[in-house]
Each structure stands twice: as structure tokens, then as C-alpha cells.
Enzyme design. Structure first.
Site, PDB file in Angstrom:
ATOM      1  N   ILE A  13      -4.777 -14.235  19.171  1.00 37.72           N
ATOM      2  CA  ILE A  13      -4.673 -15.563  18.551  1.00 37.72           C
ATOM      3  C   ILE A  13      -5.785 -16.497  19.039  1.00 37.72           C
ATOM      4  O   ILE A  13      -6.257 -17.358  18.278  1.00 37.72           O
ATOM      5  CB  ILE A  13      -3.264 -16.181  18.745  1.00 37.72           C
ATOM      6  CG1 ILE A  13      -3.029 -17.308  17.753  1.00 37.72           C
ATOM      7  CG2 ILE A  13      -3.041 -16.661  20.162  1.00 37.72           C
ATOM      8  CD1 ILE A  13      -3.092 -16.904  16.304  1.00 37.72           C
ATOM      9  N   SER A  35      -9.326 -15.652  31.609  1.00 38.23           N
ATOM     10  CA  SER A  35      -8.732 -14.415  31.118  1.00 38.23           C
ATOM     11  C   SER A  35      -9.012 -13.335  32.142  1.00 38.23           C
ATOM     12  O   SER A  35     -10.067 -13.329  32.766  1.00 38.23           O
ATOM     13  CB  SER A  35      -9.343 -14.042  29.761  1.00 38.23           C
ATOM     14  OG  SER A  35      -8.364 -13.532  28.887  1.00 38.23           O
ATOM     15  N   ARG A  36      -8.046 -12.420  32.304  1.00 31.33           N
ATOM     16  CA  ARG A  36      -8.209 -11.407  33.347  1.00 31.33           C
ATOM     17  C   ARG A  36      -9.235 -10.356  32.945  1.00 31.33           C
ATOM     18  O   ARG A  36      -9.874  -9.758  33.792  1.00 31.33           O
ATOM     19  CB  ARG A  36      -6.857 -10.743  33.644  1.00 31.33           C
ATOM     20  CG  ARG A  36      -5.804 -11.728  34.134  1.00 31.33           C
ATOM     21  CD  ARG A  36      -4.426 -11.147  34.022  1.00 31.33           C
ATOM     22  NE  ARG A  36      -4.210 -10.596  32.680  1.00 31.33           N
ATOM     23  CZ  ARG A  36      -3.205  -9.806  32.350  1.00 31.33           C
ATOM     24  NH1 ARG A  36      -2.300  -9.482  33.255  1.00 31.33           N
ATOM     25  NH2 ARG A  36      -3.090  -9.353  31.120  1.00 31.33           N
ATOM     26  N   LYS A  89       3.051 -21.129  20.692  1.00 33.34           N
ATOM     27  CA  LYS A  89       4.477 -20.886  20.497  1.00 33.34           C
ATOM     28  C   LYS A  89       4.833 -19.464  20.942  1.00 33.34           C
ATOM     29  O   LYS A  89       3.985 -18.589  20.845  1.00 33.34           O
ATOM     30  CB  LYS A  89       4.880 -21.102  19.040  1.00 33.34           C
ATOM     31  CG  LYS A  89       4.023 -20.390  17.983  1.00 33.34           C
ATOM     32  CD  LYS A  89       4.022 -18.914  17.818  1.00 33.34           C
ATOM     33  CE  LYS A  89       5.245 -18.116  17.762  1.00 33.34           C
ATOM     34  NZ  LYS A  89       4.929 -16.687  17.402  1.00 33.34           N
ATOM     35  N   ASP A 167       9.529 -13.267  17.596  1.00 32.37           N
ATOM     36  CA  ASP A 167       8.169 -13.808  17.772  1.00 32.37           C
ATOM     37  C   ASP A 167       7.665 -14.376  16.441  1.00 32.37           C
ATOM     38  O   ASP A 167       7.263 -15.547  16.390  1.00 32.37           O
ATOM     39  CB  ASP A 167       7.213 -12.745  18.340  1.00 32.37           C
ATOM     40  CG  ASP A 167       5.803 -13.290  18.464  1.00 32.37           C
ATOM     41  OD1 ASP A 167       5.548 -14.098  19.361  1.00 32.37           O
ATOM     42  OD2 ASP A 167       4.954 -12.926  17.613  1.00 32.37           O
TER      43      ASP A 167
HETATM   44  P1  NAP Z   1      -2.256 -10.786  22.905  1.00 32.74           P
HETATM   45  O1  NAP Z   1      -3.548 -10.649  22.174  1.00 32.74           O
HETATM   46  O2  NAP Z   1      -1.475  -9.541  23.189  1.00 32.74           O
HETATM   47  O3  NAP Z   1      -2.428 -11.537  24.295  1.00 32.74           O
HETATM   48  C1  NAP Z   1      -3.268 -12.635  24.517  1.00 32.74           C
HETATM   49  C2  NAP Z   1      -3.930 -12.532  25.874  1.00 32.74           C
HETATM   50  O4  NAP Z   1      -3.017 -12.945  26.889  1.00 32.74           O
HETATM   51  C3  NAP Z   1      -4.336 -11.134  26.269  1.00 32.74           C
HETATM   52  O5  NAP Z   1      -5.540 -10.780  25.673  1.00 32.74           O
HETATM   53  C4  NAP Z   1      -4.388 -11.211  27.785  1.00 32.74           C
HETATM   54  O6  NAP Z   1      -5.709 -11.550  28.192  1.00 32.74           O
HETATM   55  C5  NAP Z   1      -3.425 -12.339  28.119  1.00 32.74           C
HETATM   56  N1  NAP Z   1      -2.250 -11.791  28.805  1.00 32.74           N
HETATM   57  C6  NAP Z   1      -1.434 -10.815  28.355  1.00 32.74           C
HETATM   58  N2  NAP Z   1      -0.478 -10.547  29.287  1.00 32.74           N
HETATM   59  C7  NAP Z   1      -0.723 -11.381  30.305  1.00 32.74           C
HETATM   60  C8  NAP Z   1      -0.113 -11.571  31.576  1.00 32.74           C
HETATM   61  N3  NAP Z   1       0.951 -10.861  31.948  1.00 32.74           N
HETATM   62  N4  NAP Z   1      -0.622 -12.527  32.387  1.00 32.74           N
HETATM   63  C9  NAP Z   1      -1.699 -13.249  32.021  1.00 32.74           C
HETATM   64  N5  NAP Z   1      -2.327 -13.096  30.835  1.00 32.74           N
HETATM   65  C10 NAP Z   1      -1.845 -12.170  30.002  1.00 32.74           C
HETATM   66  O7  NAP Z   1      -1.265 -11.779  22.156  1.00 32.74           O
HETATM   67  P2  NAP Z   1      -1.524 -12.800  20.953  1.00 32.74           P
HETATM   68  O8  NAP Z   1      -1.222 -12.128  19.674  1.00 32.74           O
HETATM   69  O9  NAP Z   1      -2.823 -13.490  21.112  1.00 32.74           O
HETATM   70  O10 NAP Z   1      -0.299 -13.783  21.205  1.00 32.74           O
HETATM   71  C11 NAP Z   1      -0.275 -14.690  22.299  1.00 32.74           C
HETATM   72  C12 NAP Z   1       0.652 -15.840  21.962  1.00 32.74           C
HETATM   73  O11 NAP Z   1       0.213 -16.412  20.732  1.00 32.74           O
HETATM   74  C13 NAP Z   1       2.109 -15.408  21.736  1.00 32.74           C
HETATM   75  O12 NAP Z   1       2.980 -16.355  22.279  1.00 32.74           O
HETATM   76  C14 NAP Z   1       2.246 -15.351  20.211  1.00 32.74           C
HETATM   77  O13 NAP Z   1       3.560 -15.638  19.773  1.00 32.74           O
HETATM   78  C15 NAP Z   1       1.277 -16.459  19.804  1.00 32.74           C
HETATM   79  N6  NAP Z   1       0.762 -16.294  18.442  1.00 32.74           N
HETATM   80  C16 NAP Z   1       0.236 -15.103  18.021  1.00 32.74           C
HETATM   81  C17 NAP Z   1      -0.186 -14.948  16.696  1.00 32.74           C
HETATM   82  C18 NAP Z   1      -0.784 -13.668  16.179  1.00 32.74           C
HETATM   83  O14 NAP Z   1      -1.044 -13.554  14.964  1.00 32.74           O
HETATM   84  N7  NAP Z   1      -1.067 -12.675  17.004  1.00 32.74           N
HETATM   85  C19 NAP Z   1      -0.072 -16.018  15.804  1.00 32.74           C
HETATM   86  C20 NAP Z   1       0.410 -17.238  16.293  1.00 32.74           C
HETATM   87  C21 NAP Z   1       0.838 -17.353  17.595  1.00 32.74           C
HETATM   88  P3  NAP Z   1      -6.291 -10.979  29.598  1.00 32.74           P
HETATM   89  O15 NAP Z   1      -5.742  -9.603  29.790  1.00 32.74           O
HETATM   90  O16 NAP Z   1      -7.771 -11.011  29.401  1.00 32.74           O
HETATM   91  O17 NAP Z   1      -5.807 -11.951  30.632  1.00 32.74           O
END
Ligand code: NAP
Length: 312
Positions: A13, A35-36, A89, A167
Site C-alpha cells: 500500500i 522499513s526493515r 486502516k 481486512d
Molecule cells: P504488506 O505489503 O504485507 O506490508 C507492508 C510492510 O509492512 C511490509 O513491506 C514490511 O516492510 C512491513 N512489515 C510487515 N510486517 C512487519 C512487522 N512485523 N514489523 C514491522 N514492519 C512490518 O501489507 P500492505 O498490503 O501494504 O498492508 C499494510 C496495511 O495497509 C494493512 O493494515 C492493510 O489493511 C492496509 N491497506 C492495504 C491495502 C492493499 O491493497 N494492500 C489497501 C488499503 C490499506 P519491511 O519488511 O521492509 O519492514
């Protein structure tokens, strides 16, 4: 003058929405990432939030895009360092931790914003205005998508606190709580949980409405083919359907699209960042937890039904 922003949790996102919205806005300057594993070309990156906060006192706002469970520690660190915080969110993993963050923000005299991007979808405000003053007869949410298509490799979604089908489902609830003039409360839910997962792959929800309208929701992550993000509403004065997650609207079967070139085309995330800039300028807080309260209620009251294992 633009606010300097650090974006933390550089994943799907952050890349799809946050970075384009921030870089296109005169309100914001993307000054750092945290970011890690990931970095963004041309932007100073940190692996650790404490290191970023110590090194960059010039950064006023921290926007958190990681999944909900790890988010609290990042938010607390930023608030305690006197920075404004914007939360993807859902705003956290539990209601209590979100309330704790709001209290910290008030104590520190900074802004905190629990964003709900679906509330900023193009036709949500039009739906809200149409519904005001009408007598609701029914509201049915159908939120059915293919988890393999939209959430590839996101193991966190299946772990406790990852919400499973809630989610995306919480996005529907964020629209419902925005457009309905009267508060609703959950009366029953069924949670369909794969035997190898900790969170539901599907759910049904029933709500009580103060005037006795039928209000229900069906969420399903197993939908292949056509995808549905619809809210169908019947009132004593006609019907309204919000579709495509709030991007499209029909009243009595007639489409009402956003005016070309109008505000509705600006998109969800540019609106969220515009609102965050307004909150910071005004020294205000926006921490509406009502969509999350319904999800928490569904987990409290939900009947667990074990279903076939989920294999990506
Ligand atoms: P994602 O790509 O799986 O995760 C985002 C980033 O968070 C990862 O690249 C990771 O970066 C970091 N992360 C993951 N686990 C972590 C941990 N335990 N501690 C610290 N950092 C961690 O997820 P996403 O789809 O972007 O979603 C993230 C949030 O955005 C969620 O709450 C989701 O509901 C919301 N969202 C997502 C979408 C969508 O379409 N995907 C749309 C709207 C809202 P590093 O490993 O580099 O730290």
C-alpha cells in the site's frame, strides 16, 4: 510550506498509494522511509524508527503503513517524540491500544489520524447526502474478493490480529458507519475459519438498527471471477447501490457518476493526505474507531465454524 513526512512500512500500500499521493501533493515532502527491508529510490532510509526519530528532528509527521499488529510500537515512538501520526486502516490491533494512542497524542499536543480510505471513495459523500432524512428499510453489504489476487503472500492476514476477511470487510464497515445517519450494533456473526489459519476467510454479520431496518453484511475471500464490493440500500423513498468499493453509485437503477474532472477524481489517498495536512494545521485529532468496534464485536459474538484449510 510542505510538511516533512516519514513513511514507515514500505510494502504494497505504501508503493501503490502513499508514495504517489505524497509526491504529487504540495502539502508534503517525503523526507525519509522506515522499513526493515525496503528502500525508496532517492529517499533517505532507516531500518529502525527510533534511529529515524533521533536523526531527523525536522520530520514533523510519521505515516504508518505496516500491518496492524506491529503498528502500535511505531506509533508510540513517534508520538512520544512529539511527531504527528497518520495510521493506515485498521488503526491498530485492538481498540484499547488505539485509545491509548489517542491519549498519548492529546498529552503530546500532536495530531493523530485513523484513516479510512474507503470513506474517501468517489461516491460515498453523495450516498451520505442522499440517505440523510430518508427512512432506511434495508442495507446489505456484499464484499467478496479473491484473496489470492489481492493479498498475495500476505501471511500476516491469516495470523491473529491480521483480521482475515475483515481486512477488506472493515472498509465496507467504514463506509456504512460514515453514510448511515443512525448508529447500528452487531447482533450476530458467523466466522468461517480455515483449519490452518487464525483468522476468518468468510463472515456473515447481522446488525440491529434503531428503526428496525434490516442491516447485514457478507464478506468472502474465496470469490473467483467477478468481484463484489457493494452496498445495496432500500429506503421508503427509493433505492441506492454503491458499488466498486464506493467508486460508483446508482439511485433507483440510474448511475450517478462523479463529474468528470471534479473533486471525485482526486482519489482516496490524496484526500486522506489533504485531511492529514488540515488536521496538523488545525492541531486536531480524528480517531473514529467505529468500524473497528463492529469488527471487535463480530469477534466477540461470532460463532466459529471451521472450514477447509487455506493454501495459497
Ligand atoms: P504488506 O505489503 O504485507 O506490508 C507492508 C510492510 O509492512 C511490509 O513491506 C514490511 O516492510 C512491513 N512489515 C510487515 N510486517 C512487519 C512487522 N512485523 N514489523 C514491522 N514492519 C512490518 O501489507 P500492505 O498490503 O501494504 O498492508 C499494510 C496495511 O495497509 C494493512 O493494515 C492493510 O489493511 C492496509 N491497506 C492495504 C491495502 C492493499 O491493497 N494492500 C489497501 C488499503 C490499506 P519491511 O519488511 O521492509 O519492514
Amino acid at each position: 510550506m510542505a510538511f516533512k513526512l516519514a513513511l514507515a512500512g514500505i510494502g504494497k500500500i505504501a508503493r501503490d498509494q502513499h508514495i504517489p499521493a505524497v509526491t504529487a501533493s504540495p502539502d508534503w515532502e517525503l523526507a525519509a522511509t522506515v522499513s526493515r527491508h525496503a528502500t525508496v529510490d532517492g529517499i533517505q532510509s532507516y531500518e529502525d524508527v527510533a534511529a529515524m526519530l533521533a536523526a531527523r528532528p525536522d520530520i514533523e509527521v510519521v505515516s504508518l503503513c505496516m500491518p496492524p499488529v506491529p503498528r502500535f510500537d511505531y506509533a508510540r515512538a513517534a508520538l512520544q517524540a512529539g511527531r504527528h501520526v497518520m495510521l493506515e486502516k485498521p488503526p491498530g490491533a485492538t481498540l484499547s491500544e488505539c485509545q491509548a494512542l489517542e491519549a498519548m497524542a492529546r498529552k503530546a499536543g500532536v495530531s493523530i489520524y485513523a484513516t479510512w480510505h474507503s470513506r474517501e471513495a468517489a461516491m460515498v459523500a453523495t450516498a451520505k447526502a442522499w440517505l440523510a432524512g430518508k427512512r432506511l428499510e434495508s442495507l446489505v453489504v456484499t464484499w467478496k474478493e479473491d484473496v489470492r489476487k489481492w493479498h498475495p503472500g500476505q501471511a500476516w492476514i491469516w495470523q491473529a490480529g491480521g483480521l482475515g476477511v475483515f481486512d477488506p470487510g472493515i472498509n465496507a464497515l467504514s463506509i456504512v458507519t460514515e453514510i448511515l445517519p443512525d448508529p447500528i450494533h452487531l447482533t450476530a456473526s458467523d466466522l468461517f475459519i480455515p483449519e490452518n489459519c487464525e483468522t476468518p476467510i468468510a463472515a456473515t454479520l447481522a446488525f440491529a438498527h434503531p428503526q428496525g431496518a434490516h442491516v447485514s453484511a457478507e464478506f468472502d475471500f474465496r470469490k473467483e471471477g467477478d468481484q463484489f464490493w457493494n452496498i445495496a440500500i432500500e429506503t421508503s423513498e427509493g433505492s441506492l447501490v454503491l458499488s466498486e468499493g464506493g467508486a460508483k453509485l446508482a439511485i433507483d437503477g440510474v448511475p450517478h457518476d462523479a463529474a468528470p474532472g471534479g473533486d471525485a477524481l482526486k482519489g482516496e489517498y490524496p484526500r486522506l493526505y489533504a485531511r492529514m495536512a488540515d488536521l496538523v494545521r488545525a492541531g486536531e485529532i480524528d480517531m473514529d474507531l467505529s468500524p473497528m468496534a463492529h469488527v471487535a464485536d463480530a469477534f466477540l459474538l461470532g460463532r466459529r465454524i471451521t472450514v477447509a484449510p487455506f493454501v495459497e
